[in-house]
Each structure stands twice: as C-alpha cells, then as structure tokens.
Scaffold this motif. Sequence first.
Motif, PDB file in Angstrom:
ATOM      1  N   ALA A  37     -18.933  -1.508   6.285  1.00  0.00           N
ATOM      2  CA  ALA A  37     -17.792  -2.259   5.937  1.00  0.00           C
ATOM      3  C   ALA A  37     -16.620  -1.587   6.186  1.00  0.00           C
ATOM      4  O   ALA A  37     -15.679  -2.359   6.735  1.00  0.00           O
ATOM      5  N   PHE A  38     -16.452  -0.291   5.747  1.00  0.00           N
ATOM      6  CA  PHE A  38     -15.165   0.276   5.940  1.00  0.00           C
ATOM      7  C   PHE A  38     -15.050   1.311   7.281  1.00  0.00           C
ATOM      8  O   PHE A  38     -14.029   1.187   7.916  1.00  0.00           O
ATOM      9  N   SER A  39     -15.949   1.566   7.653  1.00  0.00           N
ATOM     10  CA  SER A  39     -15.975   2.506   9.185  1.00  0.00           C
ATOM     11  C   SER A  39     -16.440   1.673  10.278  1.00  0.00           C
ATOM     12  O   SER A  39     -16.022   2.385  11.375  1.00  0.00           O
ATOM     13  N   GLY A  40     -17.226   0.575  10.122  1.00  0.00           N
ATOM     14  CA  GLY A  40     -17.551  -0.272  11.317  1.00  0.00           C
ATOM     15  C   GLY A  40     -18.667   0.467  11.837  1.00  0.00           C
ATOM     16  O   GLY A  40     -19.247   0.162  12.974  1.00  0.00           O
ATOM     17  N   GLU A  41     -19.314   1.648  11.335  1.00  0.00           N
ATOM     18  CA  GLU A  41     -20.612   2.162  11.913  1.00  0.00           C
ATOM     19  C   GLU A  41     -21.900   1.904  11.261  1.00  0.00           C
ATOM     20  O   GLU A  41     -22.002   1.864  10.090  1.00  0.00           O
ATOM     21  N   GLU A  42     -22.882   2.158  12.108  1.00  0.00           N
ATOM     22  CA  GLU A  42     -24.134   1.728  11.608  1.00  0.00           C
ATOM     23  C   GLU A  42     -24.754   2.982  11.212  1.00  0.00           C
ATOM     24  O   GLU A  42     -24.693   3.936  11.986  1.00  0.00           O
ATOM     25  N   VAL A  43     -24.784   3.485  10.075  1.00  0.00           N
ATOM     26  CA  VAL A  43     -25.482   4.508   9.453  1.00  0.00           C
ATOM     27  C   VAL A  43     -26.813   4.516   8.700  1.00  0.00           C
ATOM     28  O   VAL A  43     -27.239   3.602   8.096  1.00  0.00           O
ATOM     29  N   THR A  44     -27.510   5.562   8.866  1.00  0.00           N
ATOM     30  CA  THR A  44     -28.717   5.816   7.978  1.00  0.00           C
ATOM     31  C   THR A  44     -28.470   7.044   6.928  1.00  0.00           C
ATOM     32  O   THR A  44     -28.103   7.946   7.471  1.00  0.00           O
ATOM     33  N   ILE A  45     -28.389   6.768   5.737  1.00  0.00           N
ATOM     34  CA  ILE A  45     -28.102   7.804   4.886  1.00  0.00           C
ATOM     35  C   ILE A  45     -29.138   8.320   4.452  1.00  0.00           C
ATOM     36  O   ILE A  45     -30.451   8.028   4.285  1.00  0.00           O
ATOM     37  N   GLY A  46     -29.342   9.827   4.145  1.00  0.00           N
ATOM     38  CA  GLY A  46     -30.513  10.451   3.645  1.00  0.00           C
ATOM     39  C   GLY A  46     -30.315  10.686   2.130  1.00  0.00           C
ATOM     40  O   GLY A  46     -29.420  11.131   1.534  1.00  0.00           O
ATOM     41  N   GLY A  47     -31.468  10.529   1.454  1.00  0.00           N
ATOM     42  CA  GLY A  47     -31.576  10.606  -0.138  1.00  0.00           C
ATOM     43  C   GLY A  47     -32.172  11.739  -0.676  1.00  0.00           C
ATOM     44  O   GLY A  47     -33.096  12.342   0.114  1.00  0.00           O
ATOM     45  N   ALA A  48     -31.831  12.243  -1.853  1.00  0.00           N
ATOM     46  CA  ALA A  48     -32.474  13.505  -2.166  1.00  0.00           C
ATOM     47  C   ALA A  48     -34.020  13.166  -2.817  1.00  0.00           C
ATOM     48  O   ALA A  48     -34.777  13.802  -3.038  1.00  0.00           O
ATOM     49  N   GLY A  49     -33.958  11.821  -3.261  1.00  0.00           N
ATOM     50  CA  GLY A  49     -35.156  11.312  -4.156  1.00  0.00           C
ATOM     51  C   GLY A  49     -35.273   9.929  -3.835  1.00  0.00           C
ATOM     52  O   GLY A  49     -34.354   9.164  -3.976  1.00  0.00           O
ATOM     53  N   ARG A  50     -36.522   9.380  -3.676  1.00  0.00           N
ATOM     54  CA  ARG A  50     -37.062   8.016  -3.455  1.00  0.00           C
ATOM     55  C   ARG A  50     -37.279   7.424  -4.719  1.00  0.00           C
ATOM     56  O   ARG A  50     -38.673   7.337  -5.103  1.00  0.00           O
TER      57      ARG A  50
END
Length: 273
Positions: A37-50
């Motif tokens: 919404a703010f950057s216009g980019e499609e991203v996949t974030i990586g998390g430390a724990g699921r």
Amino acid sequence: MPRYKLTVEYDGRPFSGWQRQANAPSVQAVIERAVRAFSGEEVTIGGAGRTDTGVHATGQVCHVDLSRTWPARTVMGAINFHCQPAPVIVLDAEEMHEGFDARFSAIRRSYRYRIQNRVPPLTHQRGLAWHVKSDLDADAMHAAAQEFVGHHDFTTFRHTRCQAKSPEKTLDEFRVYREGEFVIAECSSRSFLHNQVRSMVGSLRLVGDGKWGPGDVTKALKARDRNACGPVAPADGLYLTRVDYRPAEVDIQLKKDWQARKAAPEAEDDAEL
C-alpha cells in the motif's frame, strides 16, 4: 536492494497464524499488504518464527526487501498506518547489513506463557491467557521445568505433524514464577518444535496441580512418545517475546563465503546460506 528488520507486536486471536494462507487471515499477509500500500511493491517478508493460530507476539521479527531506500522511521510509520485496523504493529524498523535474515541469522528465540490462576472467569484477559482455576504451585512447576533444560529428544513434546527433521533441541532456560494471580513460564532456545512450548506448559500444569512430580516429567521426556505428554496448553497464553541475533560481522562473512561457493565451478545450484 535495502533490507529492513521489523520488530512486530500482534494479537494472534484474529489470525490463523503468522504464515500467509490462501483462505485464512494471517499476520504475514497483513504486513505484506501494508508494504504494498505504501511502496507499490509486491513483497514476501521472512519471519523469525511461524506462530500458530491464536498465538501472540510482543517481539516477533521479520525482514522485508524494498527497491529503494526509505528512512527506517518512514517504513515503520507507513506500515503501521496501512496495517490498521488489524491488531498488528511494527515496534521498530532498522535497515540491516548484507546477509541478515530474520530466520537464519537468529541464535535464540524466547517465549512467555501466561496462566491466569484464579477461580472467577476471565474478562480483560480472555483469549490472552490460559484460565486455570485450581491453585497452582509455581515453585514445583519451576523445579520440574529444569528437567527440560539442556539437549534432549523432545518427541513427546512436539505435534505429530511437526515437520522438523530432528526432534532434538537444546533448551537454554526455563523459568516458572508467580506474579500475583498469574503464573508465568518463560523459555529460550535457538529453535523450537511445533507445539513444543504449549506441550511442555500443559505437562507442567499437571505438576502445579500436584498430579505429576518432576520424575513424571523426566519419564515423559525419556518416553519419546507423544502419548506420554500431558494435555497441550491452549494458544491463548503463548507469546513470542524476543529474537536474538548473531553479530553483523558474522552474517557479512557468511554471505561472502556463500557467494564464493556459488561462484566456484563445483558449487551446488541449490546451495543455501
């Protein structure tokens, strides 16, 4: 491409867990939508724990790559604005060094489990703590918890669908103490098995009730049999509170080593950092 480390707090009640899913709400999806919404980019974030369905966090960590450099405070503020009204907040944002990975750079994860130990039903803490009516002996629970500390095969205390390659983990610390009408359990390890913390806390509750002693915990641990585990504690009381990381210089060197291996003729195509 700049990489940002985000420290995240969330109420897990509305979500099916951290990980993005096709037909259920997740914390990951909320943050990814906010970034878009703010950057216009499609991203996949990586998390430390699921974290699982209903599990909370006060110190989850994830990373996101953006195509341009933004001030870290701008990233934090923009994500927080666009996460609304979901109960997800970025507490801190920091541009990171090369090689940082929210999952693989982590050296320790810490969880807290909250039991509200009283007879009256819960009001403000409903969904945020496990309600146990019987008077628990926190000192006995702490003593029994020390049986989990160290390197063990935790087969008894992991979900039958756990996908970890090995049931062996090293628990660095496990404290149980009373704080008013709350009994708090805190544990730390480099990593945990699926349902491990909730399984251990559920068994310790039996100790607090006087139904198990420390010897019963040891017996269950050595059984390496899921059927030997006590009742699994509900998700309500579990919080991911902190993730600790290795020094930046170690990440940077590992990244250089990995790049060198990739450049070598004999390198595997799927070599990973």
